[in-house]
Write an enzyme that holds these catalytic residues in place. Structure first.
Site, mmCIF file in Angstrom:
data_model
loop_
_atom_site.group_PDB
_atom_site.id
_atom_site.type_symbol
_atom_site.label_atom_id
_atom_site.label_comp_id
_atom_site.label_asym_id
_atom_site.label_seq_id
_atom_site.Cartn_x
_atom_site.Cartn_y
_atom_site.Cartn_z
ATOM 1 N N TYR A 148 0.859 -1.189 0.000
ATOM 2 C CA TYR A 148 0.000 0.000 0.000
ATOM 3 C C TYR A 148 0.890 1.233 0.000
ATOM 4 C CZ TYR A 148 -3.454 3.401 1.696
ATOM 5 O OH TYR A 148 -4.276 4.499 1.847
ATOM 6 N N ASP B 274 9.352 2.209 -0.294
ATOM 7 C CA ASP B 274 8.353 2.939 0.495
ATOM 8 C C ASP B 274 8.609 2.575 1.959
ATOM 9 O OD1 ASP B 274 6.186 3.759 1.961
ATOM 10 O OD2 ASP B 274 4.712 3.299 0.399
ATOM 11 N N LYS C 90 5.180 8.932 8.725
ATOM 12 C CA LYS C 90 4.942 8.460 10.100
ATOM 13 C C LYS C 90 5.998 8.955 11.087
ATOM 14 C CE LYS C 90 2.156 4.569 8.462
ATOM 15 N NZ LYS C 90 0.769 4.840 8.786
HETATM 16 N N1 HOZ Z 1 -2.393 3.811 6.461
HETATM 17 C C1 HOZ Z 1 -2.676 3.372 7.787
HETATM 18 C C2 HOZ Z 1 -2.599 1.911 7.951
HETATM 19 N N2 HOZ Z 1 -1.762 1.192 7.137
HETATM 20 C C3 HOZ Z 1 -4.022 3.803 8.279
HETATM 21 C C4 HOZ Z 1 -4.096 5.209 8.591
HETATM 22 C C5 HOZ Z 1 -5.273 5.584 9.479
HETATM 23 O O1 HOZ Z 1 -6.372 5.124 9.303
HETATM 24 O O2 HOZ Z 1 -5.071 6.382 10.349
#
Ligand code: HOZ
Length: 437
Positions: free
Chosen positions: A151, A246, A274
C-alpha cells in the site's frame, strides 16, 4: 459479526461515532480505522500518554498501534512536546522557508545514506505519489511495478491490488480511478522472483521504477526474501529502472536508517512518513541528488504544498529523530519484538489455533493462517472472522491492536516488560475463548 463488550461498554464512543457518521463519510477520516473488518464501532479516543490510549468512556488501553506507526517513542514524549510547544510560540505556518526545514532534511540525509536530497511533504500518499512522478520524470518512462498487497497511500496509479484499508474493506482497487491512470502499472506478487524476471524481460526498457514496502506492513507483516530484494535491485539496475523503497512504515522504525540499512540494500529513492513527523503530518521523499535535482524548482518535475515544511511539524520531526539517534532503542525493541512473536505463537499453539506471527524488529502481525505469508495470495487465505473475534477479546481486555488482519502492530519504547506480559495474558484468555468457538 457484532461483538458486545461485557467488560468495557462504550456508550459515549458509540454516540460520538453515530454523530460523526452524519457529517463524515463512514464517520472516519481514514477508512482503516472504521472497524469495517472486525465489526462494531471504533473506540473514540480522548487522549494518549506513553504506552496508553484513553477513550471518551474513561477506559485505558495499552496501545500497540501508536497512531499506525509514528509513536515509536510513545504518546506525548517530553522532548517532542517541548519542541512543539517552543515552535508554537513563533507561529503556526509561514508558507515561506524556515531553518527547521533544512535541520530535518540534514537529519534525514544523515540517517539514510541513499538519500542525498529530500523534499518534505505532508502524508505518505504525497511522498509515494511524488517519488513516482520524479522517477518517471527522471527516466522518461511511464511503467511502474508495484506488488499486490503493498500500500502506497491512495495514489491513483498505485491503488491497484492495494493493502491496508483497501484490502481490509474489500476494495483493493478503487472506483473513480480512470483506466488510463493504471494502464502503466504492472502488479506482481511479492517475493516472486520469477514474475520479476518475466516482467523485466517483457517490458524492461519501459519500466520507470519498481516501488515496494521493503517489509510489508499493509497486508499484515510480510518479510521479503533476500533473493527477492537482490533480484529486484539487479533487474532495476540492468534495465535502467529506479528502485523505490516505500519506508513510510519502516523508516526510523526497523533501524534508524530504515529497512534499507537493516538489509544492506541501497534504493535509488525512498518515501518516508509516520515517524519522521513524530505524530505530526510530515512525510518526505528523497534519493540520489541527480534524481532529486529534477524536482521543481531545481528541475521541471512539479510538486508543491502550502503546508510542506510546516514549522510545528518540522519541530516535532526534529525532536523525534534526535531522540531516536541519541537513545538507539532498536536493539531493545527488537528483543521485545522477539519475545512478543515467540510467546504469542506459543500461546496460539497451546490453544491449537493455526497461525504464524512474523515480526521484524518492533513490527509484528498475528496471522490466523498456518502458512507462512509471503505475499497477497497467501495473506488473503487468513481466517479474518477469527481475527475479528481475537481483536475484540483483546480490546475488551484493554489491549488496542490494529483493527484488521491486514495491518501490522507496532511496539514503542514506552512498552515495559509489564505491558507485554499484560498483553500476553490477554491473548492467552482470548485464544482460550476462540478455541472453543
Ligand atoms: N495507512 C494506515 C494503515 N496502514 C491507516 C491510517 C489511518 O487510518 O489512520
Amino acid at each position: 459479526m457484532d461483538f458486545v463488550s461485557t467488560r468495557r461498554p462504550r456508550p459515549r464512543s458509540q454516540q460520538e461515532f453515530a454523530r460523526a457518521q452524519q457529517s463524515i463519510p463512514g464517520g472516519v477520516n481514514s477508512p482503516a480505522r472504521a472497524f469495517g473488518a472486525v465489526g462494531g464501532t471504533p473506540v473514540i479516543i480522548e487522549r494518549g500518554d506513553g504506552p496508553y490510549l484513553y477513550d471518551v468512556d474513561g477506559h485505558r488501553y495499552i496501545d500497540f498501534i501508536g497512531s499506525w506507526g509514528p509513536h515509536i517513542l510513545g504518546h506525548r514524549y517530553p522532548a517532542v512536546i517541548e519542541a512543539i510547544t517552543r515552535a508554537l510560540d513563533k507561529g503556526t505556518s509561514f508558507g515561506a522557508p524556515c531553518p527547521a526545514e533544512a535541520d530535518l532534511a540534514e537529519l534525514v540525509i544523515d540517517a539514510v545514506p541513499s538519500i542525498e536530497q529530500v523534499r518534505m511533504v505532508n502524508s505518505g500518499t504525497e511522498a509515494a505519489m511524488s517519488a513516482l512522478r520524479a522517477a518517471r520524470g527522471y527516466t522518461g518512462r511511464d511503467v511502474v511495478i508495484k506488488f499486490a498487497g503493498c500500500y502506497h497511500g491512495h495514489v491513483d496509479a498505485l491503488l491497484v491490488s492495494a493493502g491496508s484499508g483497501a484490502l481490509t474493506l474489500g476494495h483493493p482497487s478503487s472506483p473513480g480511478i480512470p483506466k488510463g491512470c493504471t494502464a502503466d502499472t504492472l502488479v506482481l506478487e511479492y517475493n516472486d522472483c520469477q514474475q520479476l524476471e518475466e516482467a523485466f524481460a517483457a517490458r524492461g526498457s519501459e519500466i520507470a521504477c519498481a516501488m515496494l514496502e521493503p517489509v510489508v506492513g499493509n497486508m499484515g507483516l510480510v518479510i521479503p526474501s533476500k533473493e527477492f530484494l537482490t533480484t529486484l535491485q539487479s533487474l532495476c539496475q540492468r534495465h535502467g529502472a529506479l528502485l523505490i523503497f516505500d519506508e513510510v512504515m519502516t523508516g526510523f522504525r526497523l533501524a534508524y536508517g530504515g529497512a534499507q540499512s537493516l538489509f544492506g540494500i541501497t534504493p535509488d529513492m525512498t518515501a518516508l512518513g509516520k515517524i519522521i513527523g513524530g505524530g505530526m503530518p510530515v512525510a518526505a521523499y528523497g534519493g540520489r541528488r541527480e534524481i532529486m535535482q529534477k524536482v521543481s524548482p531545481a528541475g521541471p518535475v512539479y510538486q508543491a504544498g502550502t503546508l510542506s515544511g510546516n514549522p510545528i511539524a518540522m519541530a516535532s520531526g526534529i525532536a523525534t529523530l534526535k531522540s531516536l539517534k541519541q537513545l538507539n532503542p532498536y536493539p531493545r525493541l527488537a528483543e521485545v519484538g522477539d519475545r512478543v512473536s515467540a510467546e504469542l505463537s506459543a500461546l496460539a499453539s497451546k490453544h491449537g489455533l493455526p497461525h504464524t506471527v512474523p515480526h521484524v524488529g518492533s513490527m509484528f502481525t498475528l496471522f490466523f493462517n498456518p502458512e507462512v505469508v509471503t505475499g497477497y495470495r497467501i495473506a488473503t487465505k487468513s481466517n479474518t472472522a477469527r481475527f475479528a473475534r481475537y481483536f475484540h477479546e483483546m480490546l475488551d481486555r484493554g489491549i488496542y491492536l490494529a483493527c484488521s488482519q491486514y495491518e501490522a502492530c507496532f511496539l514503542s519504547i514506552a512498552h515495559t516488560d509489564q505491558h507485554i506480559s499484560e498483553m500476553l495474558t490477554a491473548a492467552d484468555e482470548a485464544f482460550a475463548i476462540i478455541a472453543k468457538t
